[in-house]
Design an enzyme around this catalytic site. Structure first.
Site, short mmCIF file in Angstrom:
data_model
loop_
_atom_site.label_atom_id
_atom_site.label_comp_id
_atom_site.label_asym_id
_atom_site.label_seq_id
_atom_site.Cartn_x
_atom_site.Cartn_y
_atom_site.Cartn_z
N GLU A 33 44.55 35.42 35.96
CA GLU A 33 43.50 34.54 35.46
C GLU A 33 42.58 35.42 34.60
O GLU A 33 42.11 36.45 35.07
CB GLU A 33 42.71 33.95 36.63
CG GLU A 33 41.65 33.02 36.15
CD GLU A 33 40.84 32.35 37.27
OE1 GLU A 33 41.17 32.54 38.45
OE2 GLU A 33 39.88 31.65 36.92
N ARG A 258 49.90 41.08 49.73
CA ARG A 258 48.96 41.69 48.77
C ARG A 258 48.87 43.18 49.02
O ARG A 258 49.03 43.62 50.15
CB ARG A 258 47.55 41.14 49.01
CG ARG A 258 47.27 39.82 48.44
CD ARG A 258 45.84 39.44 48.79
NE ARG A 258 44.92 39.79 47.72
CZ ARG A 258 44.75 39.02 46.66
NH1 ARG A 258 45.41 37.90 46.52
NH2 ARG A 258 43.90 39.37 45.71
N LYS A 268 37.20 41.07 42.85
CA LYS A 268 36.49 41.06 41.58
C LYS A 268 34.98 40.94 41.79
O LYS A 268 34.20 41.49 41.03
CB LYS A 268 36.97 39.89 40.71
CG LYS A 268 38.22 40.22 39.92
CD LYS A 268 38.70 39.01 39.12
CE LYS A 268 40.19 39.10 38.86
NZ LYS A 268 40.86 37.81 38.78
P1 ATP Z 1 41.25 38.96 42.84
O1 ATP Z 1 41.08 38.19 44.10
O2 ATP Z 1 41.32 40.42 43.02
O3 ATP Z 1 40.33 38.56 41.78
P2 ATP Z 1 43.25 37.17 41.94
O4 ATP Z 1 44.40 36.84 42.82
O5 ATP Z 1 42.19 36.17 41.80
O6 ATP Z 1 42.71 38.60 42.33
P3 ATP Z 1 44.69 36.72 39.55
O7 ATP Z 1 44.30 37.09 38.18
O8 ATP Z 1 44.73 35.30 39.91
O9 ATP Z 1 43.72 37.52 40.50
O10 ATP Z 1 46.05 37.44 39.94
C1 ATP Z 1 47.21 37.50 39.15
C2 ATP Z 1 48.37 37.78 40.04
O11 ATP Z 1 48.18 39.04 40.69
C3 ATP Z 1 48.51 36.74 41.13
O12 ATP Z 1 49.86 36.39 41.28
C4 ATP Z 1 47.98 37.43 42.34
O13 ATP Z 1 48.60 36.93 43.50
C5 ATP Z 1 48.34 38.88 42.07
N1 ATP Z 1 47.47 39.77 42.81
C6 ATP Z 1 46.12 39.79 42.82
N2 ATP Z 1 45.67 40.72 43.67
C7 ATP Z 1 46.75 41.31 44.22
C8 ATP Z 1 46.95 42.34 45.19
N3 ATP Z 1 45.92 42.95 45.76
N4 ATP Z 1 48.22 42.69 45.52
C9 ATP Z 1 49.26 42.08 44.93
N5 ATP Z 1 49.15 41.11 44.02
C10 ATP Z 1 47.91 40.71 43.67
MG MG Z 2 43.12 34.10 41.26
#
Ligand code: ATP
Ligand code: MG
Length: 544
Positions: A33, A258, A268
């Site tokens: 995102e 994760r 974030k």
């Molecule tokens: P955050 O909570 O850190 O902001 P997010 O999941 O909201 O992360 P996205 O931009 O939606 O961030 O993530 C893009 C992809 O990366 C998604 O498929 C998400 O599941 C994966 N992802 C995010 N954080 C992790 C992590 N700590 N380990 C593995 N994959 C991750």
């Molecule tokens: Mg997300």
């Protein structure tokens, strides 16, 4: 394809799906995102998505999940692209959820026509209040049984901007008694007047992630939609959308654990707080676990890939030690980084029996003779590190002490004869003598010394700002302690040392093993001064 061996459960599923003929070509997507910078957790997701596609000769798209206009920015889109490229991954197509807004809208009308979605007038608060709990089912909305015609009219009016934000929404008609909360008539469209980074003000209704994502996957031809474990409970809804919209073949969602690392924040929200409250110099501060921070720190992308490969892809969440990541970085740098010398806290050493100057030579990398050699100027006045001299040495002290011998790395053995102090009694200089027959690799002196220390020639040495880092996040004092309480506000220390001229002349961003100091990245500050910035310590001092 027959000979490919699975290295994790996802690859096994892919192999089985290929063998069963469910799919012929693998398509995945990496779905950030664009609401912030990528972090090391995303590297794992990249490796899973790009890596799986590559292994099976398939394709992986870069899919920007931009259904949340208020938080998304083009600045993040650009940063994400740059980070992925730096990691060395190549996407087949660049796709945006917003590209599909018109189709996603059409699919919503189809659900309405099929009696599978309804416009609900409950407020967001009322909806969450009637959702029920994990133990109890929810309450059906009084608007649930509106006619298809009424729903269609209202939905079109929503789109046309007739209603204020939050006053209506579109919900899937599924099952308010479902044990899975996500299946209790989830909201699939909301009214939101917010300028989108790509579609501007074209839309005042936006689809929700859970509804939009399976559609976007399908429209891209995604075969395996790989995501993290928190989406496991959302899979029934993912499948519901696919089945009720008649997707064939329907993409398959698979969840993996994760990445979580000790002493590391990945949320974030907290990363943003660190930046906004000036605890770090920015998103690319070398202490940040963002990809841009890791790059700026000097971490080689391959070390990140090695790390994520070694920890593997599993189905259960766990926390990995930060020292393990450091070990992967160290392994990479030990194999690849040139060696050089710098002193962090200089102490002047005058060699009283040395006359003239000479050039010594040494290998740039002990394991890679093909890299050649570098020259070291030696003039009889050098700097050593304060920490390598002791006035009051403990037993078995192997570095320099009054009357004791030590070897200057790649140069000579010296003996300390006299200590010069200032008014306060602080040692400011050592007077030493050297052993002329003891030159490294031509030593005929017969003197055995236990200690070897690094040094920098005082006449040709270059002043260097040396930056050392501690963890941004202190150990938790108790389980679940808030990140805010664990921040280490004193995690950067700056020293003013000296470096051999080879370091000053090296290309910017080069990585070195500074002997006995650590792995460092060379850069220059605004005034053109030499900066050596710590990538990782030489040894694991974490468990000490
Ligand atoms: P955050 O909570 O850190 O902001 P997010 O999941 O909201 O992360 P996205 O931009 O939606 O961030 O993530 C893009 C992809 O990366 C998604 O498929 C998400 O599941 C994966 N992802 C995010 N954080 C992790 C992590 N700590 N380990 C593995 N994959 C991750
Ligand atoms: Mg997300």
């Amino acid at each position: 394809m027959e000979n490919i061996e699975a290295s994790n459960f996802i690859e096994q599923i892919v192999i089985d799906d290929l063998a069963a003929g469910k799919v012929t070509e693998i398509q995945t997507r990496f779905p950030p995102e664009p609401n912030g910078y990528l972090h090391i957790g995303h590297v794992k997701s990249m490796l899973v998505n790009f890596g799986t596609a590559k292994k099976f000769d398939g394709k992986c798209n870069l899919f920007f999940d931009d259904t949340n206009p208020s938080k998304e920015k083009t600045e993040f889109v650009d940063a994400i692209r740059k980070d992925i490229s730096w990691m060395g991954f190549e996407w087949a197509k660049e796709v945006y959820a917003s590209d599909f807004f018109p189709v996603i809208y059409e699919y919503a009308e189809k659900l309405i026509l099929d009696g599978k979605a309804f416009v609900c007038d409950l407020s967001p608060e009322e909806i969450s209040a009637t959702r029920g709990t994990l133990k109890e089912g929810g309450k059906e909305s009084p608007y649930r049984n509106r006619s298809v015609e009424e729903n269609l009219t209202l939905f079109r009016e929503m789109k046309a901007g007739k209603y204020p934000d939050g006053s209506k929404c579109l919900r899937a008609k599924i099952d308010m008694a479902s044990p899975n909360m996500n299946m209790r008539d989830p909201v699939i469209y909301r009214i939101l007047r917010s300028t989108h980074h790509r579609t501007g003000d074209t839309w005042c209704i936006y689809p929700m992630y859970d509804y939009a994502h399976p559609i976007c996957d399908y429209l891209q031809g995604v075969t395996h939609s790989l995501c993290t474990l928190e989406f496991e409970d959302h899979r029934p809804l993912y499948d519901w959308v696919g089945i009720n919209l008649g997707f064939a073949p329907k993409p398959r969602q698979i969840e993996f654990a994760r990445l979580a690392i000790t002493n590391t924040v990945m949320s974030k929200r907290y990363l943003k707080k660190l930046v906004e409250e000036n605890h770090v110099h920015g998103w690319d501060d070398p202490r940040m676990p963002t990809v841009t921070g890791l790059r700026n720190r000097g971490v080689p992308p391959q070390a990140l890939i090695d790390f994520c490969t070694k920890i593997g892809v599993v189905k259960a969440n766990s926390e990995c030690q930060l020292s393990y990541l450091e070990a992967c970085i160290r392994d990479d740098l030990n194999a690849n980084a040139e060696r050089a010398m710098a002193v962090v806290e200089p102490l002047k050493v005058t060699i009283t029996n040395y006359v003239g100057t000479e050039k010594l030579t040494t290998a740039l990398h002990p394991l890679k003779p093909e890299l050649g050699e570098r020259e070291l100027d030696f003039s009889g006045t050098v700097y050593i590190d304060k920490a390598d001299f002791s006035l009051d040495p403990p037993p078995k002290y192997q570095r320099l002490k009054l009357g004791g011998y030590v070897r200057l790395k790649n140069a000579y053995i010296i003996r300390c004869d006299e200590v010069v102090r200032d008014e306060k009694g602080e040692v400011t200089e050592l007077k030493c003598t050297y052993v002329p027959e003891s030159r490294s690799s031509a030593d005929t002196s017969g003197i055995k010394v236990k200690g070897t220390i690094q040094w920098v020639d005082a006449f040709t040495g270059v002043p260097a700002e040396i930056r050392k880092y501690a963890y941004l996040l202190k150990d938790a004092e108790y389980a679940g302690q808030d990140f805010g309480e664990r921040m280490n506000l004193d995690s950067e220390t700056i020293y003013h040392g000296y470096a051999e001229p080879y370091l000053a002349a090296s290309e910017d961003e080069s990585r070195f093993q500074l002997m006995r100091v650590g792995y460092y990245k060379k850069c220059v500050d605004e005034k053109g001064g030499l900066v050596l910035s710590e990538i990782v310590s030489l040894k694991d001092n974490f468990n000490k």
